[in-house]
Write an enzyme that holds these catalytic residues in place. Structure first.
Site, PDB file in Angstrom:
ATOM      1  N   ASP A 205      65.854  35.278  13.597  1.00 34.67           N
ATOM      2  CA  ASP A 205      64.717  35.107  14.498  1.00 34.67           C
ATOM      3  C   ASP A 205      64.976  33.975  15.514  1.00 34.67           C
ATOM      4  O   ASP A 205      65.462  32.902  15.135  1.00 34.67           O
ATOM      5  CB  ASP A 205      63.503  34.763  13.628  1.00 34.67           C
ATOM      6  CG  ASP A 205      62.184  34.877  14.354  1.00 34.67           C
ATOM      7  OD1 ASP A 205      61.842  35.991  14.780  1.00 34.67           O
ATOM      8  OD2 ASP A 205      61.494  33.850  14.484  1.00 34.67           O
ATOM      9  N   GLU A 260      68.393  37.394  17.283  1.00 38.71           N
ATOM     10  CA  GLU A 260      67.317  37.664  18.236  1.00 38.71           C
ATOM     11  C   GLU A 260      67.453  36.622  19.351  1.00 38.71           C
ATOM     12  O   GLU A 260      66.883  35.541  19.306  1.00 38.71           O
ATOM     13  CB  GLU A 260      65.936  37.580  17.591  1.00 38.71           C
ATOM     14  CG  GLU A 260      64.873  38.173  18.525  1.00 38.71           C
ATOM     15  CD  GLU A 260      63.515  37.511  18.473  1.00 38.71           C
ATOM     16  OE1 GLU A 260      62.576  38.060  19.031  1.00 38.71           O
ATOM     17  OE2 GLU A 260      63.379  36.420  17.895  1.00 38.71           O
TER      18      GLU A 260
HETATM   19  C1  NOJ Z   1      60.214  36.620  17.058  1.00 36.42           C
HETATM   20  C2  NOJ Z   1      59.587  37.630  16.162  1.00 36.42           C
HETATM   21  O1  NOJ Z   1      60.131  38.897  16.433  1.00 36.42           O
HETATM   22  C3  NOJ Z   1      58.104  37.555  16.419  1.00 36.42           C
HETATM   23  O2  NOJ Z   1      57.410  38.602  15.805  1.00 36.42           O
HETATM   24  C4  NOJ Z   1      57.633  36.213  15.932  1.00 36.42           C
HETATM   25  O3  NOJ Z   1      56.250  36.065  16.234  1.00 36.42           O
HETATM   26  C5  NOJ Z   1      58.397  35.078  16.589  1.00 36.42           C
HETATM   27  N1  NOJ Z   1      59.812  35.320  16.652  1.00 36.42           N
HETATM   28  C6  NOJ Z   1      58.180  33.783  15.834  1.00 36.42           C
HETATM   29  O4  NOJ Z   1      58.837  33.855  14.587  1.00 36.42           O
END
Ligand code: NOJ
Ligand code: MG
Length: 510
Positions: A205, A260
């Site tokens: 993430d 991500e």
């Molecule tokens: C990215 C995640 O995909 C999202 O759903 C989340 O709210 C944020 N990061 C914070 O963790």
């Protein structure tokens, strides 16, 4: 692997994202859970995906529906037990699916024992695991960063100590400070914990945010209104990614590090792949936000070819996920979504499919009294309709309303209907798996008339393949691809040499 190549699974394969709250519910509380997920994993295997990426199901107060983790090593009772997570891993492996879990290394829940300890006193040994700063002289937050989801500062004052703590997301998601050596060490321990249980890798993430500049400089004026998570890509990130890479490389087997990398600068995303010592895959965020337009996509693919280095990493393509409106909704029509599936599943790189896009789901209309996400993302998180009948295979009213046309969009209604979106995805995944040029070939853009994107994929010792995609709703008389028809948006072959029809995509052996 049936690919007959020695390439790692994540180079040639396709990953399928499951948002567990919305996938399948086993216990009738209206929230999807791990037993429901396990019971429906055969759907993913039938579809022909190679791996599942499962969004967080760890212990959490659910302020951000699980992206606020209070215990990285346990399953939230809402989703099941650790034994259920073990079942998920072993059932997936039985079905030939790799398993990727979501790792949230940038922040924890404010209820995580680390943060509770950190907040208890400035002298607590956990204090510096998080980012604490004194107020500015006028009492305002330490810098001008804004949080995501609400237009608020990314800082919350802790009245007991008079210091602010940083949270790029909700106040319930304090940022960890990766400059403290215990933080990477602890996260490595979490990864080892899950890898020992059989997990094949991690989707990390907001990975670009972990290498914070200890100076925490103000955002420049032109960025100051944006959430800081979009530009907080501090100088330490690459070193920390290399560290995480060594952790996955330290485990036997082929374990994936998928980032991500939520930044709009492709060069930066590509940079995080390093020299084969960084991420294996980074999500290509610029293309996620590109409009459905041939020239725009040509530019995205050209830039990707130029920027992603041929050194052991590649882009992960994503058209839909749990954070943005589904592409079926963004692009506006079913016909475009069918053509988009051809693009996603034939372009060079690693495609990721978000559960429900294979059903052509649109975002749900969520009435104001059912809105639950502070980030406005409920629509794309609507539950999957499994069956035609009311309830659609959910034992009780789910936590969010179903997407439009849930009966006709259900798995039951679409299965074995050759014209359905589901069978379209299945055919594409089968073709991709059976065709080396599609799952491991190089890509070269071809000249094509306006409104059409065309490319050729070639792999050593295999037949080249051409893909032609009409992004417009008109026939393109000047686009008459030749070659043996392998598949595309039509259910059966078009007349040889006929022009590309409205919204048509064709895959040909060239
Ligand atoms: C990215 C995640 O995909 C999202 O759903 C989340 O709210 C944020 N990061 C914070 O963790
Ligand atoms: Mg449940």
């Amino acid at each position: 692997m049936p690919h007959g190549t020695a390439l790692p699974w994540w180079v040639t394969g396709v990953a399928y994202q499951i948002y567990p709250r919305s996938f399948a519910d086993s216990d009738g509380d209206g929230v999807g859970d791990l037993r429901g997920l396990v019971a429906h994993l055969d759907h993913v295997a039938d579809l022909g995906a190679d791996a599942v990426w499962v969004s967080p199901f760890f212990r959490s107060p659910m302020a951000d529906f699980g992206y606020d983790v209070a215990d990285f090593r346990d399953v939230d009772p809402l989703f099941g037990t650790l034994a259920d997570a073990d079942d998920l891993i072993s059932r997936a492996h039985e079905l030939g699916l790799r398993v990727v879990f979501d790792l949230v290394p940038n922040h924890t829940s404010s209820e995580h024992p680390w943060f509770r300890a950190a907040r208890s006193s400035p002298r607590d040994p956990h204090r510096d695991w998080y980012v604490w700063r004194d107020p500015r002289p006028d009492g305002s937050p330490p810098n001008n960063w804004r949080a995501a989801f609400a237009d608020e500062p990314a800082w919350t004052l802790d009245p007991a100590s008079g210091q602010y703590y940083l949270h790029l997301f909700l106040p319930e998601q304090p940022d960890l400070d990766w400059n403290h050596p215990s933080v990477p060490a602890e996260i490595a321990g979490v990864m080892e914990f899950w890898m020992a249980r059989g997990v094949d890798g991690f989707r990390c993430d907001v990975i670009h945010c972990i290498g914070k500049d200890p100076e925490l400089p103000d955002a420049p004026d032109d960025l100051a209104g944006l959430p800081a998570c979009l530009f907080d890509h501090g100088p330490g990130t690459m070193e920390q990614i290399r560290f995480l890479r060594r952790v996955v490389d330290g485990a036997p087997g082929e374990r994936l590090l998928l980032g991500e990398t939520y930044v709009f600068d492709r060069e930066r995303i590509a940079g995080y792949l390093g020299d084969g010592d960084g991420l294996h895959l980074g999500f290509d965020i610029p293309a996620l936000h590109a409009p459905w337009d041939a020239a725009a996509w040509r530019a995205e693919v050209a830039s990707a070819l130029e920027l992603y280095p041929p050194r052991g990493g590649q882009p992960a393509w994503v058209l839909s996920n749990h954070d943005v409106p589904r592409h079926r909704t963004r692009y506006g029509t079913e016909a475009r979504a069918r053509a988009a599936a051809v693009l996603l599943l034939t372009v060079w790189g690693t495609p990721t499919v978000y559960a429900g896009e294979e059903l052509g789901l649109e975002d749900a209309e969520v009435p104001p009294d059912r809105v639950v996400d502070p980030g406005g993302r409920d629509g794309c998180r609507a539950p999957l309709p499994w069956r035609r009948a009311a309830g659609h295979g959910w034992p009780a009213e789910p936590w969010l309303p179903f997407p439009p046309d849930a009966r006709a969009r259900s798995v039951e209604a679409q299965r074995d209907d050759p014209a359905s979106m589901l069978e379209h995805y299945r055919r594409l995944l089968r073709l991709r798996r059976a065709t080396p040029a599609l799952h491991r070939g190089d890509l070269r853009l071809l000249d094509a008339p306006d409104g059409v994107l065309a490319y050729r994929r070639t792999a050593d010792g295999a037949d080249p393949v051409e893909v032609w995609i009409n992004f417009t709703e008109q026939e393109v008389a000047g686009a008459r691809p030749v070659g043996k028809w392998l598949g595309g948006t039509r259910v059966g072959p078009p007349e040889a040499g006929s022009p590309l029809g409205p919204d048509e995509a064709r895959i040909l052996s060239a």
